[in-house]
Design an enzyme around this catalytic site. Sequence first.
Site, mmCIF file in Angstrom:
data_model
loop_
_atom_site.group_PDB
_atom_site.id
_atom_site.type_symbol
_atom_site.label_atom_id
_atom_site.label_comp_id
_atom_site.label_asym_id
_atom_site.label_seq_id
_atom_site.Cartn_x
_atom_site.Cartn_y
_atom_site.Cartn_z
ATOM 1 N N TYR A 57 13.639 -4.435 1.304
ATOM 2 C CA TYR A 57 12.903 -3.492 0.456
ATOM 3 C C TYR A 57 13.595 -2.137 0.509
ATOM 4 C CZ TYR A 57 9.154 -6.998 0.623
ATOM 5 O OH TYR A 57 8.420 -8.162 0.555
ATOM 6 N N LEU A 208 -2.368 -8.752 -6.374
ATOM 7 C CA LEU A 208 -2.856 -8.214 -7.653
ATOM 8 C C LEU A 208 -2.005 -8.752 -8.808
ATOM 9 C CD1 LEU A 208 -3.494 -4.531 -6.495
ATOM 10 C CD2 LEU A 208 -5.205 -6.312 -6.924
ATOM 11 N N GLY A 212 -0.972 -7.127 -12.557
ATOM 12 C CA GLY A 212 -1.637 -7.806 -13.676
ATOM 13 C C GLY A 212 -3.135 -7.976 -13.475
HETATM 14 N N1 LIG Z 1 7.359 -12.670 0.582
HETATM 15 C C1 LIG Z 1 7.756 -12.385 -0.625
HETATM 16 O O1 LIG Z 1 8.628 -13.031 -1.197
HETATM 17 C C2 LIG Z 1 7.131 -11.224 -1.334
HETATM 18 C C3 LIG Z 1 7.314 -11.042 -2.720
HETATM 19 C C4 LIG Z 1 6.686 -9.959 -3.333
HETATM 20 C C5 LIG Z 1 5.910 -9.102 -2.578
HETATM 21 N N2 LIG Z 1 5.759 -9.283 -1.227
HETATM 22 C C6 LIG Z 1 4.897 -8.407 -0.410
HETATM 23 O O2 LIG Z 1 3.612 -8.409 -0.992
HETATM 24 C C7 LIG Z 1 3.219 -7.063 -1.242
HETATM 25 C C8 LIG Z 1 2.340 -7.026 -2.468
HETATM 26 O O3 LIG Z 1 3.027 -7.565 -3.587
HETATM 27 P P1 LIG Z 1 3.459 -6.676 -4.833
HETATM 28 O O4 LIG Z 1 3.561 -5.245 -4.406
HETATM 29 O O5 LIG Z 1 4.615 -7.323 -5.460
HETATM 30 O O6 LIG Z 1 2.290 -6.901 -5.876
HETATM 31 P P2 LIG Z 1 0.736 -6.499 -5.937
HETATM 32 O O7 LIG Z 1 0.246 -5.957 -4.657
HETATM 33 O O8 LIG Z 1 0.046 -7.676 -6.525
HETATM 34 O O9 LIG Z 1 0.746 -5.365 -7.067
HETATM 35 C C9 LIG Z 1 1.433 -4.164 -6.890
HETATM 36 C C10 LIG Z 1 1.514 -3.464 -8.227
HETATM 37 O O10 LIG Z 1 0.206 -3.152 -8.665
HETATM 38 C C11 LIG Z 1 0.055 -1.756 -8.853
HETATM 39 N N3 LIG Z 1 -1.254 -1.402 -8.255
HETATM 40 C C12 LIG Z 1 -1.606 -1.506 -6.947
HETATM 41 N N4 LIG Z 1 -2.880 -1.126 -6.782
HETATM 42 C C13 LIG Z 1 -3.337 -0.770 -8.015
HETATM 43 C C14 LIG Z 1 -4.587 -0.274 -8.485
HETATM 44 N N5 LIG Z 1 -5.629 -0.109 -7.664
HETATM 45 N N6 LIG Z 1 -4.702 -0.007 -9.809
HETATM 46 C C15 LIG Z 1 -3.668 -0.183 -10.661
HETATM 47 N N7 LIG Z 1 -2.453 -0.649 -10.267
HETATM 48 C C16 LIG Z 1 -2.293 -0.938 -8.946
HETATM 49 C C17 LIG Z 1 1.193 -1.093 -8.122
HETATM 50 O O11 LIG Z 1 1.635 0.058 -8.806
HETATM 51 P P3 LIG Z 1 1.389 1.536 -8.195
HETATM 52 O O12 LIG Z 1 2.481 1.757 -7.212
HETATM 53 O O13 LIG Z 1 1.498 2.407 -9.398
HETATM 54 O O14 LIG Z 1 0.032 1.537 -7.596
HETATM 55 C C18 LIG Z 1 2.270 -2.165 -8.169
HETATM 56 O O15 LIG Z 1 3.052 -2.057 -9.338
HETATM 57 C C19 LIG Z 1 4.546 -6.311 -1.375
HETATM 58 O O16 LIG Z 1 4.382 -4.929 -1.197
HETATM 59 C C20 LIG Z 1 5.364 -6.965 -0.314
HETATM 60 O O17 LIG Z 1 5.044 -6.422 0.963
HETATM 61 C C21 LIG Z 1 6.356 -10.338 -0.623
#
Ligand SMILES: NC(=O)c1ccc[n+]([C@@H]2O[C@H](COP(=O)([O-])OP(=O)(O)OC[C@H]3O[C@@H](n4cnc5c(N)ncnc54)[C@H](OP(=O)(O)O)[C@@H]3O)[C@@H](O)[C@H]2O)c1
Length: 276
Positions: A57, A208, A212
């Site tokens: 990251y 999330l 989406g």
């Molecule tokens: N193991 C793997 O392969 C893998 C892959 C992907 C992710 N991950 C881990 O999983 C974590 C979460 O996944 P992710 O960050 O991809 O997706 P997520 O948590 O499903 O969604 C994050 C996205 O949603 C937005 N968001 C978050 N809270 C919000 C709210 N209350 N209202 C509106 N928009 C909101 C964020 O933008 P803003 O910054 O503008 O809030 C960001 O663009 C990552 O941080 C990482 O640690 C692991």
Amino acid sequence: MKITIGGDLTVHRLGFGTMRLTGPGIWGPPADRGEALRVLRLAVESGVDFIDTADSYGPAVAEELIREALHPYPDGLVIATKAGLVRPGPITGPGPWPRCGRPEYLRQQAELSLRRLGLDRIDLFQLHRVDETVPFDDQIGALAQLRDEGKIRHVGLSGVSVRQLEEAARIVPIVSVQNRFNLADRTSEDVLRYAESHGLAFIPFAPLNTGGLTTGTALTEAARARGVRPAAIALAWLLHRSPALLPIPGTSRTGHLRDNLAAADIRLTSAEIALL
Ligand SMILES: NC(=O)c1ccc[n+]([C@@H]2O[C@H](COP(=O)([O-])OP(=O)(O)OC[C@H]3O[C@@H](n4cnc5c(N)ncnc54)[C@H](OP(=O)(O)O)[C@@H]3O)[C@@H](O)[C@H]2O)c1
């Protein structure tokens, strides 16, 4: 709501994911470093005690931010990191993150994560993806060796099948699995069932659906009735779905973090579950 990982790490079931703290394309420093540090500090002040990160990251940026914001770490804070993906540059589309599971590389990355995070031992070290070009047993064997040496406490896997979890468990105890899982994507139901029956934590990434699930009719309706944001309902659904689930929503903004943390206090009714 708490969960115990690997028999000795007890944390709240709503964690925090750090992938969104980096620059555009999960590359380089964040546009607003001060806000990224505030997000991390607010998360921990609000009771979050499980933080998910990875060497890739930024690369390195998320781990460096964690150290800057939170070191010396409060008692009980669990930082889970990963290795096994390399980063040739920023993501400009749905491009792949190449895999590298060579034992010497995984070892090097564990050492670098220890250094960057300022830790003597990593509580949970996860293989980010299995590298099909390297013998599976060698990759898991590298993690087992790091565990034997005390450099990591527990081993987790990410992006794996039930069969891979079973095979890995023959080599070293596996305490967690991190697969994509959320209200809109339940393809890892079989892995969730395995986690439940074998006492693993299932850490759903993209809880999330990468943003989406912050809108949508059913979510918005349920959120309005409770005076919370739709994201909190999507996360509450995960918390309700299984006691094995430990969601790690990611955000770069304190406002969104507050929205998301509200999920921990929501107990969805059966009518709401049916609606979702
Ligand atoms: N193991 C793997 O392969 C893998 C892959 C992907 C992710 N991950 C881990 O999983 C974590 C979460 O996944 P992710 O960050 O991809 O997706 P997520 O948590 O499903 O969604 C994050 C996205 O949603 C937005 N968001 C978050 N809270 C919000 C709210 N209350 N209202 C509106 N928009 C909101 C964020 O933008 P803003 O910054 O503008 O809030 C960001 O663009 C990552 O941080 C990482 O640690 C692991």
